[in-house]
Design an enzyme around this catalytic site. Structure first.
Site, mmCIF file in Angstrom:
data_model
loop_
_atom_site.group_PDB
_atom_site.id
_atom_site.type_symbol
_atom_site.label_atom_id
_atom_site.label_comp_id
_atom_site.label_asym_id
_atom_site.label_seq_id
_atom_site.Cartn_x
_atom_site.Cartn_y
_atom_site.Cartn_z
ATOM 1 N N CYS A 198 0.233 2.710 -4.630
ATOM 2 C CA CYS A 198 -0.537 3.891 -5.018
ATOM 3 C C CYS A 198 0.221 5.168 -4.674
ATOM 4 C CB CYS A 198 -1.872 3.908 -4.284
ATOM 5 S SG CYS A 198 -3.090 2.820 -5.008
ATOM 6 N N HIS B 69 0.823 -1.200 0.000
ATOM 7 C CA HIS B 69 0.000 0.000 0.000
ATOM 8 C C HIS B 69 0.862 1.256 0.000
ATOM 9 C CE1 HIS B 69 -4.018 -1.577 0.347
ATOM 10 N NE2 HIS B 69 -3.716 -2.324 1.389
#
EC number: 3.4.22.-
Length: 418
Positions: free
Chosen positions: A256, A200
């Protein structure tokens, strides 16, 4: 104040918990005994920024620049594994064997003077609402490629995943930070370093004025909810700025909002035709974000305002990060001759799968199948929805892998090598 102590064996700087009497190194596993607290306080109180000219005992070093490692370990014996490619590795023309890397027997720590050295981090956030399915595959595939394609010795690759038997090699914030310190420890001209992260990513408000867009980019370790995130400023200070002349570092970050996660001065803007221009990201404050003479190249999953996919669509079966798969695929197909050809091939692969599915695809979340956006549902850096939650999202912007560097260069002329 945060205190750092040097490992008494390998000199890797370690975060010292308050009141600790000893600490175990995540790299070499040696225990360092800590002097009684008053002695530590006397060193810390001398200056908020201690320097090497104060000479505490080896077991109570307050972080100065690291000294050369005293490792005397013999290199690894030849591995008993046949090193078959992981299930999700691109272009396996025979039925792939299961990965041999998940439960490899522990060995001595990697030597710090190898010509090639890598830190590979895959975070799955298992059994949490943040769980990702492709990050362990990404880590195993990256290790396989570095060993087989670029001759990285297995003994010089440090893996941090939740599947490691030793908790000191789980992808916690502390272990990742220590691994980054190890990566650049005592590096010398001719060394080739690789930092790979799959997990993440996020962003947060910039607090020191060094960001063009006003946001810091962050990486999320497995314990981010309790220990916090790793901010791009920290990454730059740890593995970019100390890099000396003649040393080359490649960062491959599949997360991301990761476009400028290395905080490098220049970002390569490339369109779908392969035309490009360099965008200046040097802070207006004059803060130095370059190296100490070395070269840094960063391939990232997407732009700072985009998300990166965790999907089975590229491999056809196994879950992977879209960017990691596209990176390895481009190299395996011979598109890695130059940095420009590699980046263009990666972007074409991601564009192709997104265009093919027009932003929508059947994916699986928590055991429930339903339609959602390919790049907007199981994305690195977003929290997957609950099983019973109905998803009805508009298609996201196409994910576009990015290239940044410490200096601008001719991307179609400079040969790519690890």
């Amino acid at each position: 104040m945060l205190l750092l102590v040097d490992c008494s064996s390998c000199r890797t700087p370690l975060h010292l918990p308050p009141g600790a009497t000893r600490i175990r190194c995540a790299i070499c596993h040696a225990f360092t005994l800590i002097a009684p607290e008053p002695r530590l306080q006397s060193h810390a109180s001398a200056s908020p920024f201690p320097f090497p000219n104060s000479s505490p005992a080896p077991s109570t070093f307050i972080y100065p620049p690291p000294t050369p490692s005293p490792y005397t370990h013999a290199p690894h014996a030849p591995s008993p594994f046949n090193h078959a490619p992981p299930d999700s590795y691109p272009f396996t023309h025979a039925p792939p064997a299961s990965s041999p890397f998940n439960h490899a027997p522990p060995g001595p720590p990697p030597p710090v003077h190898g010509q090639k050295r890598a830190v590979i981090v895959g975070v799955s956030y298992k059994n949490t609402k943040d769980e990702l399915k492709g990050c362990i595959n990404d880590a195993n595939c990256m290790k396989f490629m570095l060993m087989k394609r670029f001759q990285f010795p297995e003994s010089c690759i440090l893996m941090l995943t939740e599947e490691e038997a030793d908790p000191m090699r789980w992808p916690t914030k502390n272990n990742i930070t220590m691994a980054m310190h190890w990566l650049v420890l005592s590096c010398k001209p001719g060394d080739s370093l690789v930092f790979h992260f799959s997990g993440h990513g996020n962003n947060q408000m910039d607090d020191n004025g060094d960001e063009v867009d006003g946001f810091d980019e962050t990486l999320l370790p497995v314990d981010h909810r309790t220990s916090g995130v790793i901010v791009d400023d920290e990454i730059n200070a740890t593995i970019v700025r100390p890099l000396p002349y003649g040393v080359k570092l490649h960062a491959i970050v599949d997360a991301c909002h990761s476009g400028t996660v290395m905080d490098l001065p220049y970002l390569c803007r490339m369109d779908r035709l392969g035309n490009y221009e360099w965008e200046d990201h040097r802070p207006k404050t004059g803060m130095w974000k370059g190296t100490s003479g070395g070269e840094v190249f960063s391939f990232t999953g997407c732009d700072d305002d985009q998300t990166s996919a965790d999907t089975p669509q590229l491999s056809g079966s196994a879950w992977t990060g879209a960017m990691t798969y596209a990176f390895i695929q481009a190299i395996e197909r011979g598109h890695g001759m130059t940095y420009g050809s590699l980046l263009n091939a990666m972007r074409s692969t991601v564009h192709e799968i997104f265009d093919k599915n027009k932003g929508r695809e059947l994916v699986e979340v928590g055991g429930a199948d339903f339609l959602s956006t390919l790049l907007g549902l199981l994305i690195l850096g977003a929290s997957p929805p609950d099983e019973e939650e109905e998803v009805n999202q508009a298609p996201q912007k196409t994910q576009e892998p990015q290239l940044s560097a410490n200096e601008a260069f001719a991307v179609y002329e400079k040969p790519f090598s690890l």
